[in-house]
Scaffold this active site. Sequence first.
Site, PDB file in Angstrom:
ATOM      1  N   LYS A  54       0.842  -1.199   0.000  1.00  0.00           N
ATOM      2  CA  LYS A  54       0.000   0.000   0.000  1.00  0.00           C
ATOM      3  C   LYS A  54       0.876   1.247   0.000  1.00  0.00           C
ATOM      4  O   LYS A  54       0.637   2.189  -0.752  1.00  0.00           O
ATOM      5  CB  LYS A  54      -0.908   0.021   1.241  1.00  0.00           C
ATOM      6  N   GLN A  98      -4.911  -1.169   9.626  1.00  0.00           N
ATOM      7  CA  GLN A  98      -4.815  -2.537   9.111  1.00  0.00           C
ATOM      8  C   GLN A  98      -5.396  -3.529  10.128  1.00  0.00           C
ATOM      9  O   GLN A  98      -5.025  -3.518  11.292  1.00  0.00           O
ATOM     10  CB  GLN A  98      -3.341  -2.853   8.826  1.00  0.00           C
ATOM     11  N   ASP A 121     -11.337   2.997   3.962  1.00  0.00           N
ATOM     12  CA  ASP A 121     -11.680   1.566   3.945  1.00  0.00           C
ATOM     13  C   ASP A 121     -13.194   1.372   3.890  1.00  0.00           C
ATOM     14  O   ASP A 121     -13.672   0.286   3.593  1.00  0.00           O
ATOM     15  CB  ASP A 121     -11.147   0.902   5.227  1.00  0.00           C
TER      16      ASP A 121
END
Length: 298
Positions: A54, A98, A121
């Site tokens: 990422k 994460q 997200d």
Amino acid sequence: MSAEIIDGRAFSEDVKKRVASQVASLKEHHGLQPGLAVVLVGEDPASQVYVRNKNRSTVEAGMRSEEIRLSENTSEEEVLSVVERLNNDPGIHGILVQLPLPPQVNEMAVLDAIDPAKDVDGFHVINTGRQAVGLPAMVPCTPLGCIMMLKDRLGDLSGLNAVVIGRSNIVGKPMASLLLAESCTVTIAHSRTKDLPAVCRNADILVAAVGRPQMVKGDWVKPGAAIIDVGINRVPKEDGKTRLVGDVDFDEAKEIAGYITPVPGGVGPMTIACLLANTITAACRSNGIDEASLPDVG
Ligand code: NDP
């Protein structure tokens, strides 16, 4: 008949090129550099790989990238204070924590603390709710990538029968919601579903998000269907090493389906590309910039 393979790698490269030209345009015309922060707590090896990828993709696209690594025993309070700092940083437009988080950190509490406008997200309940009622929202990256690939190949999805296997908050439910928004007739299947093969045989679009290697067999597939395989499963090989397979028995299904995503090289690469695209969306919305005014090709 052999299905057309949907090449998620090539597709994601196109999305990343488009994002890079949008970043260049934002810098040139608005003096704005979109910024994405990724928070990683602990040493989970798979998470470390995702975060590294990422970070690299963010920098390649010309965005600001901030990576915050916290140790395995970090308290929930400390994670929340990092999120708070990022919420208040005007140079950061997207925040991703994460998952999974270590057991002492409440996942919902952390996701809930992220400013919904920076929630790239798309896991915050505000975004889930907005998406459900058809308001502009941040949409979870994996389902967003799936819907982009489907629309690219099938065009109008309206009226198609879509079956989503899996009802998680991060894949199955938002996937079903996006398909419904495209006017598909949607069935959500899960571990309690009766006669799953028969349910799947009715699907013009079949999305498998289960986490069970090669569960979906060729004779579950309607001839000509589009299959999106979200599953990522590591299985042993005869030489003692391992390989990645999806939730679909690819070799069987590709003989029956019209379109199919491979694993690896299907949904996975699209997830990171959509994260970058969501960061552009967040940066535009928070600065009152019409995203439609940005270049839509790379
Ligand atoms: P979860 O474990 O959260 O959900 C799995 C779902 O599958 C559940 O709803 C479960 O049903 C259902 N299920 C389990 N067994 C069966 C069965 N025998 N028949 C029918 N349904 C079943 O997984 P996620 O949604 O987080 O992830 C799914 C897969 O996608 C995993 O392989 C994961 O690694 C992968 N993934 C890939 C991403 C990518 O970028 N490509 C991103 C995210 C995930 P129930 O609710 O009844 O328990």
